[in-house]
Motif scaffolding. Structure first.
Motif, short mmCIF file in Angstrom:
data_model
loop_
_atom_site.label_atom_id
_atom_site.label_comp_id
_atom_site.label_asym_id
_atom_site.label_seq_id
_atom_site.Cartn_x
_atom_site.Cartn_y
_atom_site.Cartn_z
N ILE A 167 0.86 -1.16 -0.01
CA ILE A 167 -0.07 -0.02 -0.12
C ILE A 167 0.97 1.33 -0.14
N LEU A 168 1.90 1.30 0.84
CA LEU A 168 2.94 2.39 0.83
C LEU A 168 3.28 2.76 -0.45
N PHE A 169 3.75 1.69 -1.11
CA PHE A 169 4.53 1.74 -2.25
C PHE A 169 3.39 2.33 -3.29
N LEU A 170 2.18 2.18 -3.43
CA LEU A 170 1.47 2.79 -4.30
C LEU A 170 1.31 4.32 -3.81
N TYR A 171 0.87 4.72 -2.71
CA TYR A 171 0.87 5.99 -2.17
C TYR A 171 2.12 6.63 -2.37
N TYR A 172 3.50 5.99 -2.43
CA TYR A 172 4.71 6.84 -2.50
C TYR A 172 4.54 7.24 -4.14
N ILE A 173 4.34 6.53 -5.03
CA ILE A 173 4.11 6.66 -6.39
C ILE A 173 3.11 7.91 -6.52
N ASP A 174 2.18 7.94 -5.99
CA ASP A 174 1.10 8.71 -6.04
C ASP A 174 1.22 10.02 -5.53
N GLN A 175 2.07 9.96 -4.42
CA GLN A 175 2.12 11.34 -3.58
C GLN A 175 3.69 11.84 -3.51
N ASP A 176 4.76 11.12 -3.52
CA ASP A 176 6.01 11.41 -3.28
C ASP A 176 6.87 11.49 -4.24
N TYR A 177 6.49 10.45 -5.20
CA TYR A 177 7.70 10.47 -6.35
C TYR A 177 8.09 11.65 -7.15
N GLU A 178 6.97 12.31 -7.55
CA GLU A 178 7.29 13.34 -8.34
C GLU A 178 8.44 14.62 -7.54
N SER A 179 8.15 14.65 -6.36
CA SER A 179 9.43 15.50 -5.77
C SER A 179 10.88 15.11 -5.63
N THR A 180 10.98 13.86 -6.24
CA THR A 180 12.29 13.28 -6.50
C THR A 180 12.69 13.71 -7.96
N LEU A 181 11.98 14.18 -8.64
CA LEU A 181 12.45 14.53 -10.11
C LEU A 181 12.77 15.98 -10.04
N LYS A 182 14.02 16.16 -10.97
CA LYS A 182 14.47 17.41 -11.00
C LYS A 182 14.26 18.34 -12.15
N SER A 183 13.96 17.44 -13.21
CA SER A 183 13.82 18.36 -14.36
C SER A 183 12.21 18.53 -14.69
N HIS A 184 11.78 19.63 -15.64
CA HIS A 184 10.43 19.80 -16.00
C HIS A 184 9.99 18.69 -16.84
N GLN A 185 10.93 18.03 -17.83
CA GLN A 185 10.70 17.28 -18.59
C GLN A 185 10.21 16.01 -18.01
N ALA A 186 11.08 15.64 -17.04
CA ALA A 186 10.85 14.18 -16.18
C ALA A 186 9.43 14.35 -15.36
N LYS A 187 9.06 15.59 -14.96
CA LYS A 187 7.94 15.54 -14.17
C LYS A 187 6.87 15.58 -15.20
N ALA A 188 6.94 16.19 -16.34
CA ALA A 188 5.89 16.09 -17.51
C ALA A 188 5.75 14.72 -17.99
N ALA A 189 6.42 13.93 -18.14
CA ALA A 189 6.81 12.52 -18.45
C ALA A 189 6.05 11.84 -17.42
N PHE A 190 6.34 11.94 -16.28
CA PHE A 190 5.51 11.16 -14.86
C PHE A 190 4.30 11.46 -14.73
N LYS A 191 3.74 12.91 -15.15
CA LYS A 191 2.25 13.24 -15.07
C LYS A 191 1.36 12.54 -16.11
N LYS A 192 1.90 12.35 -17.26
CA LYS A 192 1.32 12.13 -18.51
C LYS A 192 1.06 10.57 -18.31
N ASN A 193 1.88 9.61 -17.64
CA ASN A 193 1.52 8.27 -17.78
C ASN A 193 1.17 7.83 -16.32
N LYS A 194 1.18 8.66 -15.10
CA LYS A 194 1.08 8.38 -13.66
C LYS A 194 -0.26 7.57 -13.56
N ILE A 195 -1.20 7.76 -14.12
CA ILE A 195 -2.58 7.07 -13.73
C ILE A 195 -2.30 5.77 -14.39
#
Length: 359
Positions: A167-195
């Protein structure tokens, strides 16, 4: 708990709750959600209504609370309840005066979100209108931990994602993973495929299916109403894997968003998609392996889809002590079980899968 005991406890809880909550529980029991899940949800609703009483938001007994009193709830009311859950000590249990865990608080929010979604979009009054005209829970964010999941994971040995780790693994991806990304490109790619990515990992953890079985699924192979996934097992035979109800919301979110996210042509029937040269196509096994590795490395330790399958098998055996049940769920062909026991295994398998990650 044994099912008979849980069902009895659920009946006792239901009797104290308003009629529309009883209708919710009845509806979800048909899907079916497990008795354990519904019992835990019923306790969450009683706690929420008791809090409303203590705050003076309602003046009646819990079973007499009207829908109109839920209709007028504001975001600040729910945020106040979240604060109550996070910072008030537990009472009436063997762990008095201790803080509630992150998972416990998030479960309370998840339970309320499910109830309000039901009341605002899945019900009809005599005028063919939903019971609630607005859903305040749409404005409520998930609970953030005061301690990062990365910090928690340092104390956990390298092992399978057992108990609440899944459960914590999924919560981590949902809530915390994005904060580990440094570039706008990486964040955009994550958001596009997050669901999509959340749904893929939820389906692995909710079924124990193989990588090849997941990527080869068609849209019509997913039955979120009956919590089932039709897959083609090794050897080419068709089978049905039960889906744990705890993870179904992630899968439904993707099911509902698939077309808007990827705009596939009508002929593309693959369930999980990716973009290739600007066009939606079936996701490749290597892409799934990479995304599982990426998220699991950031969370705790690099794992594979097959490790997620082993996680389900291990957890299911812990719950049932039945190799037959595990074999049936995972689609193994090495069991010598006879057809005489099939209906017994199905019932045990359904209960165990629904309760797989509960305490």
């Amino acid at each position: 708990m044994r099912n008979e005991k849980v069902n009895k406890l659920l009946e006792l809880e239901q009797a104290t709750l308003p009629w529309y909550v009883q209708e919710y529980i009845h509806t979800k029991s048909i899907i079916p959600y497990s008795s354990v899940t519904l019992y835990e949800y019923a306790k969450e609703y009683r706690r929420f209504f008791e809090w409303m009483q203590s705050e003076g938001l309602v003046k009646t007994s819990i079973d007499k609370i009207e829908l109109s009193e839920l209709e007028v709830l504001r975001k600040e009311d729910i945020d106040l309840y979240k604060s109550f859950l996070m910072f008030s000590p537990k009472t009436g249990t063997s762990t008095d005066n201790r803080s509630r865990s992150f998972v416990t608080v998030q479960r309370s929010i998840t339970a309320l979100r499910s109830l309000f979604k039901f009341l605002s979009s899945q019900t009809e009054d005599k005028h063919n209108e939903p019971y609630l005209k607005q859903n305040v829970m749409l404005k409520i964010e998930n609970v953030k931990t005061t301690k990062t999941l990365q910090e928690r994971s340092r104390t956990i040995e390298k092992k399978l994602l057992l108990d609440d780790e899944a459960i914590l693994f999924l919560y981590y991806i949902d809530q915390d993973y994005e904060s580990t990304l440094k570039s706008h490109q990486a964040k955009a790619a994550f958001k596009k495929n997050k669901i999509r990515d959340l749904a893929i990992i939820a389906l692995f953890l909710g079924t124990g299916i193989r990588l090849s079985e997941l990527v080869n699924m068609q849209v019509t192979d997913l039955d979120t109403v009956n919590l089932e996934a039709t897959v083609i097992r090794k050897g080419g035979f068709k089978d049905v894997a039960l889906i744990s109800s705890l993870f179904i919301d992630y899968i439904i979110d993707y099911e509902e968003a698939r077309n808007s996210l990827y705009s596939p042509i009508p002929q593309e029937k693959a369930l999980f998609l990716t973009f290739y040269k600007g066009q939606a196509k079936r996701i490749e096994p290597s892409t799934v392996e990479k995304l599982v590795a990426k998220y699991s490395t950031a969370f705790k330790v690099r794992i594979t889809p097959h490790k997620l399958r082993h996680t389900v098998g291990t957890q299911l055996y812990k719950k049932t002590n039945s190799l037959l049940t595990v074999s049936h769920q995972l689609g193994h062909t090495g069991t010598s079980a006879t057809a005489l026991y099939t209906h017994i295994v199905d019932k045990e398998q359904r209960n165990a899968m629904n309760d797989l990650w509960s305490e």
